[in-house]
Scaffold this motif. Structure first.
Motif, PDB file in Angstrom:
ATOM      1  N   MET A 383      32.691  41.453  67.512  1.00  0.00           N
ATOM      2  CA  MET A 383      31.799  42.247  66.880  1.00  0.00           C
ATOM      3  C   MET A 383      31.257  43.437  68.252  1.00  0.00           C
ATOM      4  O   MET A 383      30.890  44.381  68.027  1.00  0.00           O
ATOM      5  N   LEU A 384      31.084  42.587  69.623  1.00  0.00           N
ATOM      6  CA  LEU A 384      30.685  43.462  70.535  1.00  0.00           C
ATOM      7  C   LEU A 384      31.693  44.378  70.930  1.00  0.00           C
ATOM      8  O   LEU A 384      31.196  45.727  71.161  1.00  0.00           O
ATOM      9  N   TRP A 385      32.806  44.028  70.932  1.00  0.00           N
ATOM     10  CA  TRP A 385      33.857  44.909  71.369  1.00  0.00           C
ATOM     11  C   TRP A 385      34.611  45.537  70.220  1.00  0.00           C
ATOM     12  O   TRP A 385      35.935  45.736  70.329  1.00  0.00           O
ATOM     13  N   TRP A 386      34.212  45.420  69.230  1.00  0.00           N
ATOM     14  CA  TRP A 386      35.047  46.028  67.910  1.00  0.00           C
ATOM     15  C   TRP A 386      35.668  47.302  68.122  1.00  0.00           C
ATOM     16  O   TRP A 386      35.092  48.487  68.272  1.00  0.00           O
ATOM     17  N   ARG A 387      36.857  47.309  68.257  1.00  0.00           N
ATOM     18  CA  ARG A 387      37.683  48.427  68.184  1.00  0.00           C
ATOM     19  C   ARG A 387      37.350  49.641  69.455  1.00  0.00           C
ATOM     20  O   ARG A 387      37.594  50.743  69.385  1.00  0.00           O
ATOM     21  N   SER A 388      36.815  49.031  70.656  1.00  0.00           N
ATOM     22  CA  SER A 388      36.480  49.677  71.310  1.00  0.00           C
ATOM     23  C   SER A 388      37.813  50.480  72.315  1.00  0.00           C
ATOM     24  O   SER A 388      38.381  49.335  72.747  1.00  0.00           O
ATOM     25  N   THR A 389      37.483  51.714  72.793  1.00  0.00           N
ATOM     26  CA  THR A 389      38.641  52.185  73.407  1.00  0.00           C
ATOM     27  C   THR A 389      38.048  52.611  74.819  1.00  0.00           C
ATOM     28  O   THR A 389      38.877  52.888  75.822  1.00  0.00           O
ATOM     29  N   ASP A 390      36.724  52.274  75.215  1.00  0.00           N
ATOM     30  CA  ASP A 390      36.127  52.746  76.548  1.00  0.00           C
ATOM     31  C   ASP A 390      36.722  51.750  77.656  1.00  0.00           C
ATOM     32  O   ASP A 390      36.891  50.292  77.384  1.00  0.00           O
ATOM     33  N   ILE A 391      37.416  52.469  78.789  1.00  0.00           N
ATOM     34  CA  ILE A 391      37.918  51.351  79.756  1.00  0.00           C
ATOM     35  C   ILE A 391      37.023  50.275  80.332  1.00  0.00           C
ATOM     36  O   ILE A 391      37.282  49.231  80.735  1.00  0.00           O
ATOM     37  N   GLN A 392      35.857  50.915  80.370  1.00  0.00           N
ATOM     38  CA  GLN A 392      34.722  49.785  81.100  1.00  0.00           C
ATOM     39  C   GLN A 392      34.501  48.758  80.084  1.00  0.00           C
ATOM     40  O   GLN A 392      34.512  47.580  80.628  1.00  0.00           O
ATOM     41  N   ASP A 393      34.323  49.171  78.765  1.00  0.00           N
ATOM     42  CA  ASP A 393      34.321  47.940  78.010  1.00  0.00           C
ATOM     43  C   ASP A 393      35.498  47.039  77.715  1.00  0.00           C
ATOM     44  O   ASP A 393      35.364  45.965  77.962  1.00  0.00           O
ATOM     45  N   GLN A 394      36.677  47.592  77.859  1.00  0.00           N
ATOM     46  CA  GLN A 394      37.823  46.748  77.816  1.00  0.00           C
ATOM     47  C   GLN A 394      37.967  46.086  79.137  1.00  0.00           C
ATOM     48  O   GLN A 394      38.349  44.764  79.073  1.00  0.00           O
ATOM     49  N   GLN A 541      40.236  35.593  90.074  1.00  0.00           N
ATOM     50  CA  GLN A 541      40.795  36.796  90.488  1.00  0.00           C
ATOM     51  C   GLN A 541      42.219  37.011  90.073  1.00  0.00           C
ATOM     52  O   GLN A 541      42.619  38.100  89.447  1.00  0.00           O
ATOM     53  N   TYR A 542      42.888  36.044  90.398  1.00  0.00           N
ATOM     54  CA  TYR A 542      44.319  36.036  89.767  1.00  0.00           C
ATOM     55  C   TYR A 542      44.561  36.091  88.291  1.00  0.00           C
ATOM     56  O   TYR A 542      45.352  37.063  87.956  1.00  0.00           O
ATOM     57  N   THR A 543      43.551  35.553  87.754  1.00  0.00           N
ATOM     58  CA  THR A 543      43.698  35.426  86.242  1.00  0.00           C
ATOM     59  C   THR A 543      43.348  36.827  85.704  1.00  0.00           C
ATOM     60  O   THR A 543      43.809  37.528  84.624  1.00  0.00           O
ATOM     61  N   PHE A 544      42.124  37.436  86.401  1.00  0.00           N
ATOM     62  CA  PHE A 544      41.617  38.681  85.954  1.00  0.00           C
ATOM     63  C   PHE A 544      42.709  39.807  86.264  1.00  0.00           C
ATOM     64  O   PHE A 544      43.020  40.619  85.448  1.00  0.00           O
ATOM     65  N   LYS A 545      43.388  39.503  87.156  1.00  0.00           N
ATOM     66  CA  LYS A 545      44.542  40.674  87.656  1.00  0.00           C
ATOM     67  C   LYS A 545      45.667  40.543  86.740  1.00  0.00           C
ATOM     68  O   LYS A 545      46.152  41.602  86.114  1.00  0.00           O
ATOM     69  N   LEU A 546      45.940  39.354  86.159  1.00  0.00           N
ATOM     70  CA  LEU A 546      47.103  39.267  85.179  1.00  0.00           C
ATOM     71  C   LEU A 546      46.742  39.776  83.910  1.00  0.00           C
ATOM     72  O   LEU A 546      47.483  40.561  83.328  1.00  0.00           O
ATOM     73  N   LEU A 547      45.404  39.658  83.548  1.00  0.00           N
ATOM     74  CA  LEU A 547      44.998  40.142  82.230  1.00  0.00           C
ATOM     75  C   LEU A 547      45.002  41.708  82.312  1.00  0.00           C
ATOM     76  O   LEU A 547      45.150  42.338  81.374  1.00  0.00           O
ATOM     77  N   VAL A 548      44.582  42.349  83.385  1.00  0.00           N
ATOM     78  CA  VAL A 548      44.504  43.725  83.539  1.00  0.00           C
ATOM     79  C   VAL A 548      45.920  44.296  83.367  1.00  0.00           C
ATOM     80  O   VAL A 548      46.088  45.360  82.751  1.00  0.00           O
TER      81      VAL A 548
END
Length: 613
Positions: A383-394, A541-548
Motif C-alpha cells: 500500500m505504501l509503495w503502490w506502483r511507485s516509480t520514484d527512485i527515492q521511494d524505490q 550493505q552487501y544485501t542492499f547492494k545486491l538488491l539495488v
C-alpha cells in the motif's frame, strides 16, 4: 499384542549381549572450587581461598549392588554423584575407575544419568519422547521395530500406559504430572539397560507408592547385574533396607559407608542410637546435621566425632575392600575394543533429530503470529509503495526489505540454542549423538520457516510496488532476499550460541545489526574513515547492494530535477554510496559470512556437554 511381546523378548535378548558388568571404585575423592569474592574489588591473588566440597570420599560398588548416598542439603552428595558419572569439571582429585579404567567417552553409551530436574521436550508425548530416545541411544544392531518395542516395554514397566499419548507439558503448558515426568526421565535411561546407572533424587516429589515402584524397578535392574548409584532424600524404612550399600555425607565428609542393614548397629557401637524407634534414614540425617537427643551437645563437635569415628573404624575396611578387588580381567575386556563411542551412524542421528525437532517445533514454526506479522508488513509495503516509480521511494523500499529481513531472521535464530541448552548438555553428556548431526538437523529443520515466509513477503510486495515487472528482476530480488536471510540467520545462531542468555544475546544482536545498518550507505553516504571498515563486514550493505543491482544497471537514466531532465542512476546518492558494480564480490562476501557464522556457532557449541575430566 502377542506379536509385540515376542518382539520385545527377542530384542531384549539381543540387547542384553551388548552390556557388561561394571565395578565402580572411588578412592579419596576431593573436589575444590574457588570461593567467590563479593563486592567490586576482587582478589587477583593466585592463593585465592578455595572451598572444599568433597573431603576424601572412598568407596566401591559392585555389579548387582545399589548404593544410596544420603546427607543434608550442601553435604556434597550431588557433587559426588556428578563426579562419579564423569560429568564434573574443575579440580576433582582422587581416583575414580570403571573396571579399573578412568572415564572415557565410550563409557557414556553404557552409563545412564538421571538428573534431579526433568529435562524433556514439552510438546512431545510420552511415547514420542521414549521412542526418539530409543532410536538415538540403542545400538544400530537393533532394528527400528526392536527399538520401538523397547520403548513400549519401558512404558509398561514404569506404569506410564495410561498417559503414553499425553504431552509432557511444562510450566505454561498442561501435561502429565510431576511423578509421571520423573518416570519418563528414568525411562529414558532405562532404555539402554545401562551397566551403570546414576540417579539424582529419583523419588523427589513423588508419593510413597510411586517411589516404591521406581525403586523396585531399579532393584530388578540391579538383580540383572547392573550397578546403581543414587542420591535420595529421606527414603522410607521399606526403601532404606532395599539399598545394598549406604554412604552418609556431612559437609563433604563421609560418616558411614557400608551395608544399609548394618548402619544402625554401627552408630550404636560408637555411642549414637535413637531413644525411640524411628526410620533409619531420618536418624542418619539427624546425625549428619549434628542433631542428637541431648540438646546440650554441640552440633559441630558431634559432626567431628562422627568424622573421626569413620576414619578410625570404617576407612581401613573400605580401603581393604578396594584392594581385594581384582579388576585386571574386566580391564582387559574393555581394552579389547568392545566399547564403541556412538550407537548409530551420523545419518541415522541426523534423521531422527530432524524428525523429533519438527515434531517439537511444529506448533511454533508457522505460528499464527509469525505468519500474520509477515503478511501485515508485506501488505503495508504494497500500500505504501503502490506502483511507485520514484527512485527515492524505490531505494527506500529496497533498504526497508534489507533491514526487515536482516532483523527478523536474526532475532528468530537467537532463540535456537539458548532454550535447548539444558537438553543439549544432558544428551551430549550421555553420548546420545554427535554434535555435528544435531547442528545439521537443527539448521535444516529451520529452513522451511526461514525461506517460505520471506518468499511470501517478496511475492506480495514485489508485484504490487513499482519495481521492475520482469521475471529476471523478480528472481534476482528473491534470491538476494533469501540469501541475506540465511546470512542473518547464521549471525543469530552464532550470537545465540556464544551468549546463551536471551536478554544479553538480544542486546548484542540489536547493537550489531544497527551498526551494520548505519554503515550500509543508505543513511550516511560519507562514512568517516576511522569507522568505515565496518561496512566491509556489514551483511546489510552487501544485501542492499545486491538488491539495488537487481533493479538498476550501469548507464540507466531516471527523471530528476526539473521537468524532462534525466540523470544517471549510478549518481543517485543512495545508490552511489554502494555502487552498481562488484556484485560478484558481494555474493562472495555473503557466502563467507554464510559459512563463517555457522562454523563459529558450531565451534562455540562444542563447549557444551563435553566431559572435561
Amino acid at each position: 499384542m502377542e506379536e509385540i511381546q515376542i518382539t520385545q523378548l527377542e530384542s531384549a535378548a539381543i540387547f542384553k549381549k551388548t552390556n557388561f558388568p561394571v565395578t565402580l571404585k572411588f578412592d579419596n575423592v576431593v573436589y575444590k572450587i574457588k570461593a567467590k569474592t563479593e563486592g567490586m574489588f576482587k582478589s587477583s591473588s593466585k592463593s585465592q581461598e578455595e572451598k572444599i566440597i568433597l573431603k576424601g570420599v572412598t568407596g566401591i560398588v559392585f555389579p548387582g549392588e545399589m548404593l544410596a548416598m544420603l546427607g543434608p542439603s550442601g553435604s556434597g552428595k550431588t557433587t559426588l554423584l556428578t563426579g562419579l558419572g564423569g560429568r564434573l569439571s574443575g579440580r576433582l582429585e582422587g581416583t575414580i575407575t570403571y573396571n579399573g579404567m578412568p572415564f572415557k567417552n565410550a563409557m557414556k553409551r553404557y552409563t545412564g544419568f538421571v538428573t534431579q530436574d526433568d529435562v524433556l521436550y514439552p510438546h512431545l508425548t510420552v511415547t514420542e519422547t521414549l521412542v526418539y530416545t530409543a532410536l538415538l541411544r540403542l545400538p544400530k544392531t537393533l532394528s527400528h521395530m526392536d527399538k520401538v518395542a523397547h520403548a513400549e516395554a519401558v512404558i509398561s514397566q514404569l506404569g506410564l500406559t495410561k498417559c503414553k499419548d499425553s504431552i509432557i507439558g511444562g510450566p505454561l503448558l498442561r501435561g502429565i504430572s510431576g511423578g509421571e515426568r520423573k518416570r519418563v526421565s528414568i525411562g529414558q535411561e532405562m532404555l539402554i539397560n545401562p551397566s551403570l546407572l546414576f540417579l539424582d533424587e529419583p523419588t523427589s516429589g513423588l508419593d510413597s507408592t510411586t517411589a516404591q515402584k521406581i525403586v523396585s524397578t531399579l532393584w530388578e535392574l540391579v538383580n540383572g547385574g547392573r550397578t546403581i548409584v543414587m542420591t535420595i532424600h529421606q527414603p522410607s524404612s521399606r526403601l532404606f533396607y532395599m539399598f545394598h550399600k549406604v554412604l552418609l555425607l556431612s559437609e563433604g565428609n563421609p560418616l558411614y559407608f557400608g551395608r544399609g542393614e548394618d548402619a544402625m548397629s554401627y552408630f550404636s557401637s560408637i555411642g549414637f542410637s535413637p531413644s525411640v524407634a524411628m526410620n533409619p534414614s531420618d536418624f542418619l540425617l539427624d546425625l549428619a546435621n549434628g542433631v542428637v537427643d541431648d540438646p546440650q551437645e554441640d552440633q559441630a563437635s558431634i559432626k567431628q566425632t562422627l568424622v573421626t569415628a569413620f576414619k578410625t573404624n570404617l576407612l581401613d575396611v573400605v580401603k581393604e575392600e578396594l584392594q581385594r578387588y581384582d579388576d585386571s580381567e574386566d580391564h582387559q575386556k574393555i581394552q579389547k575394543g568392545e566399547l564403541d563411542r556412538w550407537s548409530n551412524t551420523w545419518w541415522n542421528e541426523a534423521v531422527v533429530l530432524f524428525r523429533r525437532g519438527m515434531k517439537e517445533r511444529k506448533h511454533d514454526a508457522f505460528s499464527f503470529l509469525k505468519v500474520a506479522q509477515v503478511l501485515i508488513v508485506s501488505i503495508l509495503c504494497a500500500m505504501l509503495w503502490w506502483r511507485s516509480t520514484d527512485i527515492q521511494d524505490q531505494t527506500g523500499l529496497m533498504f526497508f526489505i534489507t533491514s526487515f529481513w536482516g532483523f527478523y531472521p536474526l532475532f528468530q535464530a537467537i532463540f535456537t540454542f539458548p532454550p535447548e541448552r539444558m537438553m543439549l548438555e544432558k544428551e551430549r553428556a550421555s553420548g546420545t549423538y554427535r554434535l555435528s548431526s544435531y547442528f545439521m538437523s537443527r539448521i535444516v529443520g529451520d529452513l522451511p520457516m526461514e525461506l517460505v515466509l520471506p518468499t511470501i513477503f517478496v511475492i506480495i510486495a514485489y508485484w504490487t510496488t513499482g519495481l521492475k515487472q520482469s521475471p529476471v528482476n523478480f528472481f534476482s530480488t528473491l534470491f538476494t532476499v533469501l540469501y541475506g536471510v540465511l546470512v542473518a540467520q547464521g549471525l543469530g545462531l552464532a550470537i545465540g550460541a556464544m551468549i546463551m542468555d536471551l536478554k544479553s544475546a538480544t542486546v548484542l544482536a540489536s547493537v550489531t545489526m544497527l551498526s551494520f545498518t548505519l554503515v550500509s550507505g543508505f543513511f550516511v553516504h560519507h562514512v568517516p574513515s576511522f569507522i568505515s571498515w565496518l561496512k566491509y563486514i556489514s551483511l546489510t550493505q552487501y544485501t542492499f547492494k545486491l538488491l539495488v543491482g537487481s533493479q538498476y544497471e550501469e548507464g540507466e537514466m531516471y527523471h530528476c530535477g526539473v521537468v524532462d531532465a534525466t540523470c544517471y542512476v549510478h549518481d543517485f546518492p543512495a545508490i552511489k554510496s554502494v555502487g552498481l558494480g562488484g556484485n560478484a564480490i558481494s555474493v562472495v562476501a555473503l557466502t563467507i559470512m554464510l559459512v563463517g557464522y555457522r562454523v563459529l556457532a558450531y565451534l562455540v557449541l562444542t563447549r557444551i556437554g563435553v566431559t572435561k575430566k
